[in-house]
Write a protein that holds these residues in place. Structure first.
Motif, PDB file in Angstrom:
ATOM      1  N   THR A  66       0.830  -1.210   0.000  1.00 51.77           N
ATOM      2  CA  THR A  66       0.000   0.000   0.000  1.00 51.77           C
ATOM      3  C   THR A  66       0.863   1.258   0.000  1.00 51.77           C
ATOM      4  N   THR A  67       1.969   1.229   0.728  1.00 48.27           N
ATOM      5  CA  THR A  67       2.856   2.387   0.781  1.00 48.27           C
ATOM      6  C   THR A  67       3.526   2.606  -0.572  1.00 48.27           C
ATOM      7  N   ALA A  68       3.903   1.534  -1.236  1.00 45.17           N
ATOM      8  CA  ALA A  68       4.502   1.666  -2.569  1.00 45.17           C
ATOM      9  C   ALA A  68       3.515   2.299  -3.542  1.00 45.17           C
ATOM     10  N   PHE A  69       2.271   1.847  -3.513  1.00 44.79           N
ATOM     11  CA  PHE A  69       1.255   2.459  -4.370  1.00 44.79           C
ATOM     12  C   PHE A  69       1.158   3.953  -4.081  1.00 44.79           C
ATOM     13  N   LEU A  70       1.129   4.295  -2.811  1.00 46.39           N
ATOM     14  CA  LEU A  70       1.001   5.695  -2.406  1.00 46.39           C
ATOM     15  C   LEU A  70       2.211   6.517  -2.839  1.00 46.39           C
ATOM     16  N   LEU A  71       3.408   6.004  -2.607  1.00 48.44           N
ATOM     17  CA  LEU A  71       4.611   6.758  -2.948  1.00 48.44           C
ATOM     18  C   LEU A  71       4.773   6.938  -4.453  1.00 48.44           C
ATOM     19  N   VAL A  72       4.421   5.919  -5.220  1.00 47.14           N
ATOM     20  CA  VAL A  72       4.492   6.050  -6.683  1.00 47.14           C
ATOM     21  C   VAL A  72       3.510   7.114  -7.162  1.00 47.14           C
ATOM     22  N   ALA A  73       2.295   7.081  -6.628  1.00 42.96           N
ATOM     23  CA  ALA A  73       1.305   8.093  -7.018  1.00 42.96           C
ATOM     24  C   ALA A  73       1.760   9.486  -6.604  1.00 42.96           C
ATOM     25  N   ALA A  74       2.313   9.604  -5.398  1.00 41.27           N
ATOM     26  CA  ALA A  74       2.780  10.910  -4.930  1.00 41.27           C
ATOM     27  C   ALA A  74       3.918  11.432  -5.813  1.00 41.27           C
ATOM     28  N   TRP A  75       4.817  10.530  -6.191  1.00 42.70           N
ATOM     29  CA  TRP A  75       5.910  10.924  -7.086  1.00 42.70           C
ATOM     30  C   TRP A  75       5.353  11.340  -8.453  1.00 42.70           C
ATOM     31  N   TRP A  76       4.472  10.511  -8.994  1.00 44.93           N
ATOM     32  CA  TRP A  76       3.919  10.740 -10.330  1.00 44.93           C
ATOM     33  C   TRP A  76       3.143  12.062 -10.388  1.00 44.93           C
ATOM     34  N   LEU A  77       2.380  12.327  -9.341  1.00 43.04           N
ATOM     35  CA  LEU A  77       1.538  13.525  -9.302  1.00 43.04           C
ATOM     36  C   LEU A  77       2.194  14.711  -8.584  1.00 43.04           C
ATOM     37  N   ARG A  78       3.422  14.487  -8.095  1.00 41.71           N
ATOM     38  CA  ARG A  78       4.164  15.512  -7.355  1.00 41.71           C
ATOM     39  C   ARG A  78       3.373  16.024  -6.145  1.00 41.71           C
ATOM     40  N   LEU A  79       2.827  15.075  -5.401  1.00 39.35           N
ATOM     41  CA  LEU A  79       2.068  15.439  -4.207  1.00 39.35           C
ATOM     42  C   LEU A  79       3.007  15.763  -3.056  1.00 39.35           C
ATOM     43  N   PRO A  80       2.688  16.790  -2.294  1.00 41.18           N
ATOM     44  CA  PRO A  80       3.543  17.188  -1.175  1.00 41.18           C
ATOM     45  C   PRO A  80       3.210  16.385   0.095  1.00 41.18           C
ATOM     46  N   LEU A  81       3.804  15.220   0.231  1.00 46.56           N
ATOM     47  CA  LEU A  81       3.582  14.401   1.424  1.00 46.56           C
ATOM     48  C   LEU A  81       4.574  14.807   2.512  1.00 46.56           C
ATOM     49  N   GLU A  82       4.063  14.974   3.713  1.00 47.32           N
ATOM     50  CA  GLU A  82       4.916  15.257   4.866  1.00 47.32           C
ATOM     51  C   GLU A  82       5.304  13.915   5.492  1.00 47.32           C
ATOM     52  N   PRO A  83       6.587  13.624   5.665  1.00 45.62           N
ATOM     53  CA  PRO A  83       7.014  12.311   6.168  1.00 45.62           C
ATOM     54  C   PRO A  83       6.355  11.886   7.483  1.00 45.62           C
ATOM     55  N   GLY A  84       6.202  12.804   8.421  1.00 43.89           N
ATOM     56  CA  GLY A  84       5.603  12.453   9.706  1.00 43.89           C
ATOM     57  C   GLY A  84       4.145  12.032   9.579  1.00 43.89           C
ATOM     58  N   TRP A  85       3.376  12.782   8.795  1.00 44.73           N
ATOM     59  CA  TRP A  85       1.966  12.427   8.601  1.00 44.73           C
ATOM     60  C   TRP A  85       1.833  11.151   7.779  1.00 44.73           C
ATOM     61  N   LEU A  86       2.715  10.974   6.817  1.00 47.61           N
ATOM     62  CA  LEU A  86       2.728   9.738   6.033  1.00 47.61           C
ATOM     63  C   LEU A  86       2.985   8.544   6.949  1.00 47.61           C
ATOM     64  N   ALA A  87       3.991   8.639   7.794  1.00 49.45           N
ATOM     65  CA  ALA A  87       4.309   7.542   8.720  1.00 49.45           C
ATOM     66  C   ALA A  87       3.158   7.277   9.676  1.00 49.45           C
ATOM     67  N   ALA A  88       2.518   8.328  10.170  1.00 47.66           N
ATOM     68  CA  ALA A  88       1.400   8.155  11.094  1.00 47.66           C
ATOM     69  C   ALA A  88       0.230   7.451  10.415  1.00 47.66           C
ATOM     70  N   GLY A  89      -0.092   7.846   9.193  1.00 44.21           N
ATOM     71  CA  GLY A  89      -1.194   7.216   8.461  1.00 44.21           C
ATOM     72  C   GLY A  89      -0.917   5.762   8.135  1.00 44.21           C
ATOM     73  N   VAL A  90       0.291   5.480   7.690  1.00 42.78           N
ATOM     74  CA  VAL A  90       0.671   4.100   7.368  1.00 42.78           C
ATOM     75  C   VAL A  90       0.672   3.236   8.631  1.00 42.78           C
ATOM     76  N   ALA A  91       1.200   3.777   9.723  1.00 47.46           N
ATOM     77  CA  ALA A  91       1.238   3.022  10.996  1.00 47.46           C
ATOM     78  C   ALA A  91      -0.162   2.716  11.500  1.00 47.46           C
ATOM     79  N   LEU A  92      -1.057   3.704  11.475  1.00 44.30           N
ATOM     80  CA  LEU A  92      -2.443   3.463  11.896  1.00 44.30           C
ATOM     81  C   LEU A  92      -3.079   2.373  11.046  1.00 44.30           C
ATOM     82  N   ASN A  93      -2.852   2.459   9.757  1.00 46.93           N
ATOM     83  CA  ASN A  93      -3.403   1.475   8.835  1.00 46.93           C
ATOM     84  C   ASN A  93      -2.861   0.075   9.124  1.00 46.93           C
ATOM     85  N   ALA A  94      -1.574  -0.033   9.386  1.00 45.74           N
ATOM     86  CA  ALA A  94      -0.968  -1.341   9.661  1.00 45.74           C
ATOM     87  C   ALA A  94      -1.490  -1.930  10.970  1.00 45.74           C
TER      88      ALA A  94
END
Length: 163
Positions: A66-94
């Protein structure tokens, strides 16, 4: 709506969509048969440590997917992901995925919330008999609904707080 709010809305929407796709790939293509059959604490003859290990391996590979899908999309679309919020969302999901996939906590919650009939009566009959946890069962449907709900919450967290 301010620019920052619009950006957060786009991040949340994209995160949800691509993580939902990654969720299904991780749950149904990446997960091994051994993990799928071994992760439930509700199985006859279950050895708790073995079930926890199977579930942990599944959730690790699922989270990577799921994280790979998200990171590829963020890279492709140049989305501004904040590392801390990304980690928090992924951790909650896991964590929520792990709890649900042990099955017993989800079964107990379902019964507590009055879903016993759904858990006990919804199920397709297969050539080898009725199973209690696979596709077409009440438990499977509640499991997927749980995961998708938490994907939505995780997506909002990944988008970051209101500014």
């Amino acid at each position: 709506m301010q620019h920052e709010d619009l950006v957060r809305a786009v991040v949340a929407a994209v995160a949800f969509g691509v993580m939902l796709a990654g969720h299904y790939v991780g749950d149904h293509w990446v997960q091994t048969s051994g993990q799928a059959y071994g992760k439930g604490l509700d199985a006859d003859g279950c050895v708790r440590s073995a079930a926890m290990w199977h579930c942990a391996k599944h959730v690790a590979s699922w989270a990577v997917t799921t994280t790979a899908f998200l990171l590829v999309a963020a890279w492709w679309l140049r989305l501004p992901l904040e590392p801390g919020w990304l980690a928090a969302g992924v951790a909650l999901n896991a964590v929520t995925h792990f709890v649900a996939d042990l099955r017993t906590p989800l079964i107990r919650l379902g019964r507590l919330l009055g879903r016993s009939g759904y858990l006990d009566e919804v199920g397709v009959v297969r050539a080898s008999g009725v199973t209690n946890s696979g596709p077409g069962t009440g438990l499977f449907e509640l499991d997927q609904a749980w995961h998708i709900g938490w994907l939505a919450v995780s997506s909002l967290i990944i988008a970051g707080p209101p500014t």
